[in-house]
Write a protein that holds these residues in place. Structure first.
Motif, PDB file in Angstrom:
ATOM      1  N   LEU A 121       9.177  46.585  35.772  1.00  0.00           N
ATOM      2  CA  LEU A 121       7.786  47.035  35.756  1.00  0.00           C
ATOM      3  C   LEU A 121       7.530  47.788  37.060  1.00  0.00           C
ATOM      4  O   LEU A 121       7.737  47.243  38.150  1.00  0.00           O
ATOM      5  CB  LEU A 121       6.825  45.861  35.634  1.00  0.00           C
ATOM      6  N   ALA A 122       7.087  49.036  36.934  1.00  0.00           N
ATOM      7  CA  ALA A 122       6.866  49.890  38.103  1.00  0.00           C
ATOM      8  C   ALA A 122       5.400  50.269  38.214  1.00  0.00           C
ATOM      9  O   ALA A 122       4.660  50.282  37.226  1.00  0.00           O
ATOM     10  CB  ALA A 122       7.718  51.151  37.995  1.00  0.00           C
ATOM     11  N   VAL A 133      10.675  54.412  32.986  1.00  0.00           N
ATOM     12  CA  VAL A 133      11.503  53.214  32.915  1.00  0.00           C
ATOM     13  C   VAL A 133      12.026  53.112  31.490  1.00  0.00           C
ATOM     14  O   VAL A 133      11.253  53.187  30.527  1.00  0.00           O
ATOM     15  CB  VAL A 133      10.725  51.943  33.293  1.00  0.00           C
ATOM     16  N   ALA A 134      13.335  52.943  31.360  1.00  0.00           N
ATOM     17  CA  ALA A 134      13.958  52.761  30.050  1.00  0.00           C
ATOM     18  C   ALA A 134      15.210  51.915  30.219  1.00  0.00           C
ATOM     19  O   ALA A 134      16.002  52.158  31.138  1.00  0.00           O
ATOM     20  CB  ALA A 134      14.313  54.105  29.411  1.00  0.00           C
ATOM     21  N   ALA A 193      13.748  55.842  36.672  1.00  0.00           N
ATOM     22  CA  ALA A 193      14.241  57.177  36.988  1.00  0.00           C
ATOM     23  C   ALA A 193      13.100  58.047  37.477  1.00  0.00           C
ATOM     24  O   ALA A 193      11.958  57.939  37.014  1.00  0.00           O
ATOM     25  CB  ALA A 193      14.891  57.821  35.765  1.00  0.00           C
ATOM     26  N   CYS A 194      13.409  58.921  38.422  1.00  0.00           N
ATOM     27  CA  CYS A 194      12.447  59.881  38.952  1.00  0.00           C
ATOM     28  C   CYS A 194      13.077  61.262  38.952  1.00  0.00           C
ATOM     29  O   CYS A 194      14.147  61.463  39.542  1.00  0.00           O
ATOM     30  CB  CYS A 194      12.036  59.496  40.376  1.00  0.00           C
ATOM     31  N   TRP A 248      17.894  57.549  40.064  1.00  0.00           N
ATOM     32  CA  TRP A 248      17.572  56.376  39.251  1.00  0.00           C
ATOM     33  C   TRP A 248      18.053  55.124  39.966  1.00  0.00           C
ATOM     34  O   TRP A 248      18.909  55.173  40.847  1.00  0.00           O
ATOM     35  CB  TRP A 248      18.196  56.469  37.854  1.00  0.00           C
ATOM     36  N   VAL A 249      17.483  54.009  39.578  1.00  0.00           N
ATOM     37  CA  VAL A 249      17.859  52.733  40.190  1.00  0.00           C
ATOM     38  C   VAL A 249      17.723  51.624  39.151  1.00  0.00           C
ATOM     39  O   VAL A 249      16.852  51.664  38.282  1.00  0.00           O
ATOM     40  CB  VAL A 249      16.992  52.445  41.447  1.00  0.00           C
ATOM     41  N   SER A 250      18.631  50.654  39.222  1.00  0.00           N
ATOM     42  CA  SER A 250      18.548  49.470  38.373  1.00  0.00           C
ATOM     43  C   SER A 250      18.808  48.233  39.219  1.00  0.00           C
ATOM     44  O   SER A 250      19.471  48.296  40.252  1.00  0.00           O
ATOM     45  CB  SER A 250      19.548  49.537  37.216  1.00  0.00           C
TER      46      SER A 250
END
Length: 291
Positions: A13-14, A117-118, A123-124, A285-287
């Motif tokens: 959640l962003a 977000v997926a 991702a930006c 992107w980041v996870s």
């Protein structure tokens, strides 16, 4: 009160603010926060760096015989963006040139930020467009500050960075003097890992021009964060000298001006030049991973 948009999925959640198009929060499914909380050591979360990364000599942009005051990292991080899209899976924001930006940076531009977000990945994508009649010179960078130590981990010195796509035994780094690119340094990577500790940043940021990889992992027992990027060719690593609870992982296109350089901005080393009507996109992107 900040104008925020919250979005995400079952894993992440962003929250993104219209102020600076800045990421303000990144929480996992358990509610743990992975982003730095803009504490007293550094009052930002994840600023967007545009139209410069780092500093220019004397905070001055020179172009066609005129001088303009343009301070460190540019103005985008302090400007309010307009919402283009607000949805359950993300948002889009835009900043366009106006009288205030033209007084510091004499070029028409459009800067679009798209956040999504997926499948547990944030991702930006940043797109710079040139609506003007002449060439558009710029640099662009991401500056997200992640919690250090990571959620569910104990100590900063238990963390390390790895670079999965490349086999390196050292990093070819540059350090800063007065915010300008200065001395070269070779930082060893024992076993392909960069062990982290607060003293690593006593001499300020670690700048990695022309970095060969496009992915990294921040790892500790109990958690890991993975980042990837496209379009950006440089990388910065930073935490507050003297210690703080964050680590910035920063894909860049461009760096601070080198010591001794003080020319026309069009000729600045590393600057991107966009032709009239052209556009260029950059993404990261980041996870987040926890057992």
């Amino acid at each position: 009160m900040a104008d925020l948009h919250r979005f995400g999925d079952s894993r992440l959640l962003a929250s993104v603010s219209a102020e600076g198009a800045e990421l303000r929060s990144l929480r996992d499914a358990s509610g743990e926060e992975w982003l730095w909380g803009a504490g007293q050591e550094w009052p930002r979360h994840a600023p967007v760096l545009f139209p410069i990364v780092g500093r220019l000599p004397n905070d001055t942009l020179r172009h066609e015989g005129r001088s303009y005051r343009l301070t460190q990292h540019g103005f985008a991080r302090d400007r309010r963006f307009a919402w283009r899209r607000r949805a359950a899976d993300g948002c889009g924001l835009r900043l366009e040139a106006d009288a205030a930006t033209l007084a510091a940076y004499p070029f028409p531009f459009i800067l679009d930020l798209d956040w999504t977000v997926a499948e547990g990945r944030l991702a930006c994508t940043a797109t710079v467009s040139n609506p003007g009649p002449g060439p558009l010179p710029f640099s662009l960078g991401a500056h997200p500050a992640f919690a250090w130590p990571l959620p569910g981990t104990a100590a900063q010195q238990d963390h390390a960075l790895t670079f999965p796509e490349v086999e390196l035994d050292s990093l070819s780094a540059r350090r800063l003097t007065g915010g300008l690119l200065d001395t070269a340094e070779s930082i060893p990577l024992p076993g392909g890992r960069l062990p982290l500790h607060p003293g690593l940043f006593d001499a300020d940021a670690i700048v990695l021009p022309d970095f060969p990889g496009r992915r990294l992992r921040l790892e500790a027992p109990g958690a890991a964060l993975e980042m990837g990027w496209e379009g950006y060719g440089d990388l910065g690593l930073w935490s507050k000298p003297g210690g703080a609870g964050f680590l910035c992982l920063e894909p860049w296109c461009g760096t601070a001006a080198p010591m001794g350089w003080d020319g026309d901005f069009m000729m600045k080393p590393g600057v991107v030049i966009l032709a009239p009507g052209a556009a260029r996109s950059f993404s990261w992107w980041v996870s987040a991973e926890r057992p």
